[in-house]
Motif scaffolding. Sequence first.
Motif, PDB file in Angstrom:
ATOM      1  N   GLY A   1       0.866  -1.171   0.000  1.00 16.99           N
ATOM      2  CA  GLY A   1       0.000   0.000   0.000  1.00 16.99           C
ATOM      3  C   GLY A   1       0.900   1.217   0.000  1.00 16.99           C
TER       4      GLY A   1
ATOM      5  N   ALA B   1      -0.163   3.554  -3.022  1.00 13.07           N
ATOM      6  CA  ALA B   1      -1.582   3.724  -2.738  1.00 13.07           C
ATOM      7  C   ALA B   1      -2.122   5.065  -3.219  1.00 13.07           C
ATOM      8  CB  ALA B   1      -1.859   3.591  -1.244  1.00 13.07           C
TER       9      ALA B   1
ATOM     10  N   ALA C   1      -3.010   1.219 -10.755  1.00 16.23           N
ATOM     11  CA  ALA C   1      -3.641  -0.050 -10.362  1.00 16.23           C
ATOM     12  C   ALA C   1      -2.855  -1.214 -10.974  1.00 16.23           C
ATOM     13  CB  ALA C   1      -5.100  -0.085 -10.827  1.00 16.23           C
ATOM     14  N   LEU C   2      -2.405  -1.028 -12.220  1.00 19.50           N
ATOM     15  CA  LEU C   2      -1.594  -2.061 -12.871  1.00 19.50           C
ATOM     16  C   LEU C   2      -0.243  -2.209 -12.166  1.00 19.50           C
ATOM     17  CD1 LEU C   2      -2.306  -1.487 -16.673  1.00 19.50           C
ATOM     18  CD2 LEU C   2      -2.674  -3.605 -15.386  1.00 19.50           C
TER      19      LEU C   2
ATOM     20  N   ARG D   1       0.373  -1.673  -9.051  1.00 20.38           N
ATOM     21  CA  ARG D   1       0.150  -2.396  -7.798  1.00 20.38           C
ATOM     22  C   ARG D   1       0.010  -3.893  -8.060  1.00 20.38           C
ATOM     23  NH1 ARG D   1      -2.509   2.199  -6.080  1.00 20.38           N
ATOM     24  NH2 ARG D   1      -4.484   1.632  -7.035  1.00 20.38           N
ATOM     25  N   LEU D   2      -0.712  -4.215  -9.151  1.00 24.50           N
ATOM     26  CA  LEU D   2      -0.896  -5.619  -9.523  1.00 24.50           C
ATOM     27  C   LEU D   2       0.467  -6.276  -9.756  1.00 24.50           C
ATOM     28  CD1 LEU D   2      -3.797  -6.200 -12.058  1.00 24.50           C
ATOM     29  CD2 LEU D   2      -2.819  -7.883 -10.498  1.00 24.50           C
TER      30      LEU D   2
ATOM     31  N   ASP E   1       2.314  -6.863  -6.599  1.00 24.35           N
ATOM     32  CA  ASP E   1       1.775  -7.969  -5.814  1.00 24.35           C
ATOM     33  C   ASP E   1       2.103  -9.315  -6.457  1.00 24.35           C
ATOM     34  OD1 ASP E   1       0.936  -6.417  -3.806  1.00 24.35           O
ATOM     35  OD2 ASP E   1      -1.189  -6.390  -4.350  1.00 24.35           O
TER      36      ASP E   1
END
Lengths: 242, 242
Positions: B204, B208, B216-217, B219-220, B223
Motif C-alpha cells: 500500500g 496507494a 492499479a496495474l 500495484r498488480l 503484488d
Amino acid sequence: VTTRRRQSTTRRDLVSNQILERAAALFAERGFANTSLQEVADALEISRPALYHYIRSKDDLLAALVHGITQQTAASLGEIAADGDLDPVQKLDRAIRDMVQRIAANPARFRLLVASEEMLPAPLAEEHREARRLALQHLSDVIQSGIDAGALRRVDASIAAFAILGMCNWVAQWYSADRKGAPAPERVADELAAIGIAGLSAEGGASASGDGVASALARLRDDIDDLERRLTRPRARARRSA
Amino acid sequence: VTTRRRQSTTRRDLVSNQILERAAALFAERGFANTSLQEVADALEISRPALYHYIRSKDDLLAALVHGITQQTAASLGEIAADGDLDPVQKLDRAIRDMVQRIAANPARFRLLVASEEMLPAPLAEEHREARRLALQHLSDVIQSGIDAGALRRVDASIAAFAILGMCNWVAQWYSADRKGAPAPERVADELAAIGIAGLSAEGGASASGDGVASALARLRDDIDDLERRLTRPRARARRSA
C-alpha cells in the motif's frame, strides 16, 4: 499608504513573533512560575519597556499562546473539514501539513503551552479546552467521513485523530529548524502526511499484515477488483490514464 | 518466604506507584516550582512522613521519572531491537505496544516529565538526554532494518521514529483510564500499533496514492512479484535483483 502600513505591520509581526518565541523558550527552560518578565528582558538583552510593548504580563503571554496556537489550529482544521473541494484523504493531508508547519515554525511556544496547560488561569483554560475539543472533533469528522467513503480503514476515529494529533504535536519536542542538518519543515510535513495517510488508508493496511501465500493471493484478487472498477467507472477517467 | 517477600514488594510498589502518579498530577497542575512536598502531602491527605517514605525530595521525584520512564523505555526498546526471534515489523509492533502501555499506566507522571524536561538538574538532565537519544536510536534502527528488508517504505528512518514516538507519547496528554467510556489501554495499543505499522508498511503506502489505471496495474505487478517471492523464497531473492 495601505502598502506601507501593511509592510510595517508585517515587520512588527515578525519582531513580535521572535520575541514571543524566545520568551517562551526562556520560560520553558527556567520554569514559568519562577521567571519574571524582567528576567526575560535581561536575557533577551532588550529593555523592559521594549518587552512590555509585546508582552504586558505573563498571563498575556499565555493568552497569546492559546489564541495563536490552540484556537488557530481549531479554526484552520474547521475550514479544512468544511472544504467541499477536497475528499477526506486530501483533507487529512492538508490538516497534517497545516499542523506540522504551524508547530515547526514556533516549537518553543508550543512546548510552553503543553507544559503550562494545567496552570492556565480559569477563563483561558476554558477557551483552551474548548478549542482542543473542536480541533479533535474536526479531525475525527474528517477521518470518519473517510471511513464512510471507503477510503480509510475502519479505525476508531477518535483514537486515530489522537494518533495524528500526537504525531504532529510531538514535532515541538524534537524539531528545531536551527539545528545543524535539520530537515526543512516542508520535508517533515511531507513525511508525516505520508505516514498518517498510509496509516489510516484502506489500501494495504488491513491486508498488509498477512505474510503467507494466501494473503498475497488475497491482495492480488483485491488489485484485480480495483483495476476492474477503474476500467468500468466513468469513461473519462479510463481514457485519461490510457 | 520468597513468595511472601515478593508479594509485599508488589504491594509496596503499587502504593508507591499510586502516590507517585498522584503527586505528579498535582505538581503538573499547580506548577512544579511553586508546590512544596508539604502541600502535596496535604492534598493527598497523607502525613508528611508517609509521603517522605516514597519521595524524599522533589529532585527525587524527577529522578524517579527519568529512571522509571525515559531509561526504562530506552532499555525496553533496546531489548526489542536486539530480539533475534522477531522481524522488523514484529519489533515495531512490540515497541509501540510497550510504549503505549507504559504511558497509559502513568499518564500524569509522563506529562510532568515532558513539562519539566528543560528544568531537570544537571546530571539528571544528561541521563535523560542520553536515554532519549538511545530510545530514538533503537527505534530508528528497527525502522531502517525494516526498510532494508523491503518490509517498510523508504521513509526517513529518524523522522518516522519521531512520528511513532509522538503518536505513543501523546497518549499521556489525552488518555485517562479513569475517564468514563475510556477505551482499555490494550485497545489504544492495538489501534496505535496498527496505524504505526500501516503508516510505514511497504505494502500500500507509496503506491496507494495513484488512482488511475496505470497505478492499479503497477500495484498488480508489485503484488505478483511479491507472490512470486513468497512461493520461491529464499532462492528467488538473489535472482530477482540480477
